[in-house]
Design an enzyme around this catalytic site. Structure first.
Site, PDB file in Angstrom:
ATOM      1  N   PHE A 111       3.124  -1.250   4.892  1.00  0.00           N
ATOM      2  CA  PHE A 111       2.483   0.030   5.190  1.00  0.00           C
ATOM      3  C   PHE A 111       3.566   1.103   5.275  1.00  0.00           C
ATOM      4  O   PHE A 111       4.607   0.886   5.894  1.00  0.00           O
ATOM      5  CB  PHE A 111       1.717  -0.037   6.513  1.00  0.00           C
ATOM      6  CG  PHE A 111       0.506  -0.933   6.485  1.00  0.00           C
ATOM      7  CD1 PHE A 111      -0.663  -0.509   5.883  1.00  0.00           C
ATOM      8  CD2 PHE A 111       0.548  -2.187   7.054  1.00  0.00           C
ATOM      9  CE1 PHE A 111      -1.782  -1.332   5.847  1.00  0.00           C
ATOM     10  CE2 PHE A 111      -0.560  -3.021   7.029  1.00  0.00           C
ATOM     11  CZ  PHE A 111      -1.734  -2.589   6.424  1.00  0.00           C
ATOM     12  N   THR A 122       0.866  -1.183   0.000  1.00  0.00           N
ATOM     13  CA  THR A 122       0.000   0.000   0.000  1.00  0.00           C
ATOM     14  C   THR A 122       0.902   1.232   0.000  1.00  0.00           C
ATOM     15  O   THR A 122       2.104   1.131   0.180  1.00  0.00           O
ATOM     16  CB  THR A 122      -0.898   0.046   1.245  1.00  0.00           C
ATOM     17  OG1 THR A 122      -0.071   0.205   2.407  1.00  0.00           O
ATOM     18  CG2 THR A 122      -1.733  -1.219   1.387  1.00  0.00           C
ATOM     19  N   VAL A 137       7.549  -2.283   7.018  1.00  0.00           N
ATOM     20  CA  VAL A 137       7.412  -0.834   7.064  1.00  0.00           C
ATOM     21  C   VAL A 137       8.069  -0.232   5.832  1.00  0.00           C
ATOM     22  O   VAL A 137       9.260  -0.443   5.587  1.00  0.00           O
ATOM     23  CB  VAL A 137       8.060  -0.246   8.331  1.00  0.00           C
ATOM     24  CG1 VAL A 137       7.882   1.274   8.354  1.00  0.00           C
ATOM     25  CG2 VAL A 137       7.452  -0.863   9.584  1.00  0.00           C
ATOM     26  N   LYS A 138       7.294   0.531   5.068  1.00  0.00           N
ATOM     27  CA  LYS A 138       7.843   1.172   3.879  1.00  0.00           C
ATOM     28  C   LYS A 138       8.503   2.496   4.270  1.00  0.00           C
ATOM     29  O   LYS A 138       7.881   3.375   4.862  1.00  0.00           O
ATOM     30  CB  LYS A 138       6.745   1.426   2.845  1.00  0.00           C
ATOM     31  CG  LYS A 138       6.206   0.161   2.216  1.00  0.00           C
ATOM     32  CD  LYS A 138       5.153   0.445   1.160  1.00  0.00           C
ATOM     33  CE  LYS A 138       5.770   0.849  -0.145  1.00  0.00           C
ATOM     34  NZ  LYS A 138       4.751   0.943  -1.227  1.00  0.00           N
ATOM     35  N   ILE A 139       9.778   2.604   3.906  1.00  0.00           N
ATOM     36  CA  ILE A 139      10.549   3.824   4.132  1.00  0.00           C
ATOM     37  C   ILE A 139      10.970   4.362   2.766  1.00  0.00           C
ATOM     38  O   ILE A 139      11.612   3.653   1.983  1.00  0.00           O
ATOM     39  CB  ILE A 139      11.814   3.542   4.973  1.00  0.00           C
ATOM     40  CG1 ILE A 139      11.447   2.929   6.335  1.00  0.00           C
ATOM     41  CG2 ILE A 139      12.636   4.819   5.156  1.00  0.00           C
ATOM     42  CD1 ILE A 139      10.777   3.882   7.296  1.00  0.00           C
TER      43      ILE A 139
END
Length: 240
Positions: free
Chosen positions: A67, A36, A93-95
């Site tokens: 996310f 997402t 975790v998207k960074i």
């Protein structure tokens, strides 16, 4: 291309932020995970990020879901990443590779992965970014390097050579660092990604709907196209 590689060679992640669509995809054995981002959430009309994420995770427990943080300063980005990581064992975790000021996220990536946070480093478009990211992730938690091959293609560049080299960089760094082909534009991209050995590709619902045409007999496709033209001309009642 003379042959179509098996989709077993690559993991397909559904890309979107519609809960009904995500739940439908979760039942599809071809789908191995989900991604997402804030833009997709905005398009889906989501206003409560945390509530949406928890609703998704309550229903999808056995496939990875990414996310993304949405802060632009490192302290707040770190806080958000730490919270998101607590939402579930299947959460990545998207960074983003940089913030909006072009400041690289490498120090934060290194800190988070060393602390055991599973990361999906996103918005990557250059091999220098791949190299820096892979080195930062080396020896850390399982992670994903998302290279936006579709956006690279949008500039008129062939993304395949870059993606092939990106894969070699990730493999040399750490076997837990997976390469993701992001923003595909057509079904051919799935074939290309599978052929070079890419680990993951994201697929939108529109592309997923085209999967039955993979490897379709071209003569049959030609006939069906002519039949479509004829059927639509009749439906319009065209006369000359």
């Amino acid at each position: 291309m003379s042959t179509i590689p098996s989709l077993d060679r690559i993991k397909i992640f559904a890309d979107g932020a519609s809960l009904p669509s995500m739940l439908e995809s979760a039942r599809d054995p071809r789908i191995s995970g989900f991604t997402t981002n804030p833009t997709l959430m905005r398009k889906a009309g989501i206003s409560d990020y945390r509530a949406f994420a928890h609703e998704v995770l309550a229903a999808i427990r056995d496939k990875p879901i990414s996310f993304e943080v949405f802060a632009d300063d490192w302290a707040e980005m770190k806080r958000q990443a730490r919270e998101i990581a607590t939402w579930g064992d299947n959460v990545y975790v998207k960074i983003p590779i940089t913030n909006t000021k072009r400041e690289p996220a490498i120090p934060l990536i290194r800190e988070l992965t060393s602390a055991g946070v599973k990361l999906n480093v996103t918005a990557i478009c250059t091999l220098d970014q791949v190299r820096d990211t892979a080195q930062a992730l080396k020896g850390g938690a399982p992670s994903v390097v998302s290279v936006f091959a579709g956006r690279i293609a949008d500039t008129g560049r062939d993304p395949v050579p870059l993606m092939r080299e990106a894969l070699a960089i990730c493999r040399a760094a750490d076997r837990q660092v997976e390469l993701l082909w992001a923003s595909p534009r057509e079904l051919l991209n799935i074939v290309q990604a599978a052929e070079i050995g890419c680990d993951i590709i994201t697929v939108t619902n529109d592309l997923l709907a085209k999967l039955p045409t993979l490897g379709k007999d071209l003569a049959q496709f030609s006939l069906e196209t002519v039949q479509m033209f004829h059927r639509d001309a009749e439906a319009c009642g065209f006369k000359l």
